[in-house]
Design a protein around this motif. Structure first.
Motif, PDB file in Angstrom:
ATOM      1  N   ALA A   1       2.327  -7.773   5.212  1.00 50.07           N
ATOM      2  CA  ALA A   1       2.998  -6.445   5.525  1.00 50.07           C
ATOM      3  C   ALA A   1       2.177  -5.232   5.310  1.00 50.07           C
ATOM      4  CB  ALA A   1       4.597  -6.339   6.542  1.00 50.07           C
ATOM      5  N   SER A   2       2.306  -5.516   3.922  1.00 50.71           N
ATOM      6  CA  SER A   2       2.562  -4.408   3.353  1.00 50.71           C
ATOM      7  C   SER A   2       0.602  -3.832   2.389  1.00 50.71           C
ATOM      8  CB  SER A   2       2.929  -4.528   1.342  1.00 50.71           C
ATOM      9  OG  SER A   2       2.528  -5.401   0.834  1.00 50.71           O
ATOM     10  N   ARG A   3       0.107  -4.940   3.166  1.00 52.70           N
ATOM     11  CA  ARG A   3      -1.671  -4.689   2.255  1.00 52.70           C
ATOM     12  C   ARG A   3      -2.589  -4.638   3.751  1.00 52.70           C
ATOM     13  NH1 ARG A   3      -1.956  -4.134  -2.688  1.00 52.70           N
ATOM     14  NH2 ARG A   3      -4.489  -4.298  -1.944  1.00 52.70           N
ATOM     15  N   VAL A   4      -3.372  -4.058   4.213  1.00 50.91           N
ATOM     16  CA  VAL A   4      -4.460  -4.089   4.698  1.00 50.91           C
ATOM     17  C   VAL A   4      -5.839  -4.216   4.462  1.00 50.91           C
ATOM     18  CG1 VAL A   4      -5.384  -2.558   6.767  1.00 50.91           C
ATOM     19  CG2 VAL A   4      -2.714  -2.764   6.494  1.00 50.91           C
ATOM     20  N   ASP A   5      -5.908  -5.615   4.719  1.00 53.37           N
ATOM     21  CA  ASP A   5      -7.365  -5.741   3.995  1.00 53.37           C
ATOM     22  C   ASP A   5      -7.187  -5.509   2.585  1.00 53.37           C
ATOM     23  OD1 ASP A   5     -10.060  -6.601   4.231  1.00 53.37           O
ATOM     24  OD2 ASP A   5     -10.851  -4.968   4.833  1.00 53.37           O
ATOM     25  N   GLY A   6      -6.750  -5.674   1.703  1.00 48.40           N
ATOM     26  CA  GLY A   6      -6.874  -5.521   0.319  1.00 48.40           C
ATOM     27  C   GLY A   6      -6.283  -3.965   0.059  1.00 48.40           C
ATOM     28  N   PHE A   7      -6.553  -2.946   0.951  1.00 51.53           N
ATOM     29  CA  PHE A   7      -5.214  -1.163   0.962  1.00 51.53           C
ATOM     30  C   PHE A   7      -4.280  -1.440   1.024  1.00 51.53           C
ATOM     31  CE2 PHE A   7      -9.767  -0.659   2.179  1.00 51.53           C
ATOM     32  CZ  PHE A   7     -10.369   0.432   1.126  1.00 51.53           C
ATOM     33  N   SER A   8      -3.571  -1.345   0.199  1.00 51.03           N
ATOM     34  CA  SER A   8      -1.732  -1.547   0.662  1.00 51.03           C
ATOM     35  C   SER A   8      -1.783   0.017   1.907  1.00 51.03           C
ATOM     36  CB  SER A   8      -1.396  -1.162  -0.597  1.00 51.03           C
ATOM     37  OG  SER A   8      -1.904  -0.300  -1.146  1.00 51.03           O
ATOM     38  N   LYS A   9      -0.433   0.016   2.182  1.00 52.12           N
ATOM     39  CA  LYS A   9      -0.137   1.201   3.157  1.00 52.12           C
ATOM     40  C   LYS A   9      -0.055   2.748   2.565  1.00 52.12           C
ATOM     41  CE  LYS A   9       2.684  -1.294   6.587  1.00 52.12           C
ATOM     42  NZ  LYS A   9       4.426  -1.442   6.304  1.00 52.12           N
ATOM     43  N   GLU A  10       0.095   2.388   1.105  1.00 50.82           N
ATOM     44  CA  GLU A  10       0.260   4.131  -0.115  1.00 50.82           C
ATOM     45  C   GLU A  10      -1.959   4.175   0.401  1.00 50.82           C
ATOM     46  OE1 GLU A  10       1.569   1.461  -0.530  1.00 50.82           O
ATOM     47  OE2 GLU A  10       3.414   1.844  -0.301  1.00 50.82           O
ATOM     48  N   GLU A  11      -2.155   3.245   0.061  1.00 50.81           N
ATOM     49  CA  GLU A  11      -3.690   3.225  -0.788  1.00 50.81           C
ATOM     50  C   GLU A  11      -4.552   3.941   0.968  1.00 50.81           C
ATOM     51  OE1 GLU A  11      -5.429   0.584  -3.735  1.00 50.81           O
ATOM     52  OE2 GLU A  11      -5.332  -0.119  -2.051  1.00 50.81           O
ATOM     53  N   ILE A  12      -3.921   3.538   2.640  1.00 47.88           N
ATOM     54  CA  ILE A  12      -4.141   4.211   3.506  1.00 47.88           C
ATOM     55  C   ILE A  12      -4.043   5.453   3.559  1.00 47.88           C
ATOM     56  CG2 ILE A  12      -4.109   3.578   6.007  1.00 47.88           C
ATOM     57  CD1 ILE A  12      -6.264   1.813   4.887  1.00 47.88           C
ATOM     58  N   GLU A  13      -2.409   5.389   3.265  1.00 48.33           N
ATOM     59  CA  GLU A  13      -2.744   7.428   3.363  1.00 48.33           C
ATOM     60  C   GLU A  13      -2.769   8.177   3.023  1.00 48.33           C
ATOM     61  OE1 GLU A  13       1.982   6.769   2.565  1.00 48.33           O
ATOM     62  OE2 GLU A  13       1.819   6.117   4.474  1.00 48.33           O
ATOM     63  N   GLU A  14      -3.829   7.516   1.849  1.00 47.93           N
ATOM     64  CA  GLU A  14      -4.254   9.202   0.384  1.00 47.93           C
ATOM     65  C   GLU A  14      -6.122   8.726   1.097  1.00 47.93           C
ATOM     66  OE1 GLU A  14      -5.418  10.557  -2.901  1.00 47.93           O
ATOM     67  OE2 GLU A  14      -3.110   9.525  -2.517  1.00 47.93           O
ATOM     68  N   VAL A  15      -6.354   7.310   1.293  1.00 49.52           N
ATOM     69  CA  VAL A  15      -7.468   7.751   2.373  1.00 49.52           C
ATOM     70  C   VAL A  15      -8.254   8.326   3.690  1.00 49.52           C
ATOM     71  CG1 VAL A  15      -9.663   6.044   4.024  1.00 49.52           C
ATOM     72  CG2 VAL A  15      -8.597   5.187   2.236  1.00 49.52           C
TER      73      VAL A  15
END
Length: 78
Positions: A17-31
């Motif tokens: 739930a906290s990771r998306v294909d190796g990206f955390s939710k925080e990293e997705i927001e950073e992208v």
């Protein structure tokens, strides 16, 4: 008696739930934030210490284009 092979999925391949294909939710927001600011994919990857194509693949695969466009509009508005 027969042998049955039951593959085990390694932790690095599991989606949680906290990771998306190796990206955390925080990293997705950073992208989203970086791309909305106009930072190129290659620079995003450097900033996030990711392989060069992983950021663009994540944007495409998870269809983050709308979120990036919305973030761009928020940056433009006063």
């Amino acid at each position: 008696m027969s042998i049955v092979f039951i593959p085990k999925i390694g932790d690095h391949l599991r989606k949680t739930a906290s990771r998306v294909d190796g990206f955390s939710k925080e990293e997705i927001e950073e992208v989203i934030k970086l791309r909305a600011a106009g930072v190129p994919y290659k620079e995003c990857a450097k900033i996030m210490s990711r392989p060069q194509g992983s950021v663009s693949n994540a944007v495409t695969y998870y269809d983050l284009h709308d979120a990036i466009a919305e973030a761009k509009e928020l940056l433009k508005s006063p």
